[in-house]
Design an enzyme around this catalytic site. Structure first.
Site, mmCIF file in Angstrom:
data_model
loop_
_atom_site.group_PDB
_atom_site.id
_atom_site.type_symbol
_atom_site.label_atom_id
_atom_site.label_comp_id
_atom_site.label_asym_id
_atom_site.label_seq_id
_atom_site.Cartn_x
_atom_site.Cartn_y
_atom_site.Cartn_z
ATOM 1 N N CYS A 251 47.852 36.930 42.428
ATOM 2 C CA CYS A 251 46.882 35.930 41.947
ATOM 3 C C CYS A 251 45.552 36.048 42.692
ATOM 4 O O CYS A 251 44.481 35.889 42.091
ATOM 5 C CB CYS A 251 47.428 34.517 42.136
ATOM 6 S SG CYS A 251 48.929 34.209 41.208
ATOM 7 N N ARG B 292 50.893 34.272 33.613
ATOM 8 C CA ARG B 292 49.485 34.721 33.624
ATOM 9 C C ARG B 292 48.984 34.761 32.181
ATOM 10 O O ARG B 292 49.163 35.766 31.485
ATOM 11 C CB ARG B 292 49.371 36.113 34.262
ATOM 12 C CG ARG B 292 49.926 36.162 35.664
ATOM 13 C CD ARG B 292 49.825 37.538 36.288
ATOM 14 N NE ARG B 292 50.654 37.585 37.477
ATOM 15 C CZ ARG B 292 50.314 37.052 38.658
ATOM 16 N NH1 ARG B 292 49.143 36.476 38.810
ATOM 17 N NH2 ARG B 292 51.136 37.114 39.688
HETATM 18 C C1 BEZ Z 1 51.650 36.720 43.076
HETATM 19 O O1 BEZ Z 1 51.716 37.638 43.876
HETATM 20 O O2 BEZ Z 1 50.577 36.322 42.649
HETATM 21 C C2 BEZ Z 1 52.902 36.088 42.577
HETATM 22 C C3 BEZ Z 1 54.023 36.864 42.454
HETATM 23 C C4 BEZ Z 1 55.195 36.282 41.993
HETATM 24 C C5 BEZ Z 1 55.234 34.943 41.665
HETATM 25 C C6 BEZ Z 1 54.084 34.176 41.767
HETATM 26 C C7 BEZ Z 1 52.906 34.748 42.224
#
Ligand code: BEZ
Length: 219
Positions: free
Chosen positions: A55, A132
């Protein structure tokens, strides 16, 4: 509120639907979608959680390329199921660590109201975090394109910008975009709908034709 259809299944907004209206708290104050970004396009995107690695890369991508969205008459609007305090802490942390500032509103959807309304909460992927999603909303507040990515794969900013520009150029010129189209490439002219139009297209030497139904031109 999420929409439940006659089969008791939660429905999600689809391409061509008007964007469901909502009020929300954001890092730039309260907004109501119907009053937000008047006469502009909106790219509204969710991320699963603040202070997470993928993110952070994605939000930094939106931030560093914000000028390209502005040039396309487009406002950015982020969202996650986190509090305003978490958003502020994360924005400040990323700015301190990398110099990148998330200078666009991020919705604090702590009650999941907007996430549910837009089908961003997909329980078989995660019951607590938004996937996402990217919603392309035009100046009439109609949803024109939707992307959904899972938690473990980041989006592609070039593709988001390419798709936005393709939609805008398609609207402006009444044309369609072929595979892998990018700005400057030839575009597809609408195929004929009558025999007269077909015969006119067959005799039209102004465009590049594979056949009467597949013709391209430069803008
Ligand atoms: C992330 O790295 O943004 C992420 C990965 C897995 C679940 C939620 C966020």
């Amino acid at each position: 509120m999420e929409t439940i259809n006659e089969n008791n299944i939660t429905t999600m907004p689809r391409i061509g639907d008007m964007a469901p209206d909502f009020k929300a708290k954001t890092t730039k104050g309260d907004i109501q979608l119907s009053d937000f970004a008047k006469d502009k396009w909106i790219v509204m995107f969710s991320h699963p959680a603040d202070f997470t690695p993928v993110c952070t890369t994605e939000m930094s991508g939106f931030a560093t390329r914000k000028g390209e969205f502005t040039a396309l008459n487009t406002e950015l609007l982020g969202l996650s199921i986190d509090s305003i305090h978490a958003h502020l802490g994360w924005v400040n942390n990323v700015r301190e660590k990398t110099g990148v500032y998330f200078d666009f509103p991020i919705i604090a959807d702590i009650d999941m109201k907007v996430s549910k309304l837009y089908g961003m909460l997909q329980p078989n992927e995660s019951e607590t975090a938004a996937v996402r999603a990217v919603f392309f909303i035009d100046p009439k507040k109609k949803i024109r394109l939707i992307m959904y990515y899972p938690l473990n794969v980041g989006r592609n900013m070039d593709e988001i910008l390419r798709a936005l520009e393709a939609l805008q150029i398609s609207d402006k010129h009444g044309v369609a975009m072929p595979l892998d189209w990018k700005k400057g490439d030839k575009v597809i002219v609408p195929p004929p709908k009558t025999l007269d139009e077909m015969n006119a297209r067959i005799n039209d030497d102004t465009c590049e034709k594979v056949d009467f139904y597949l013709a391209k031109k430069s803008l």
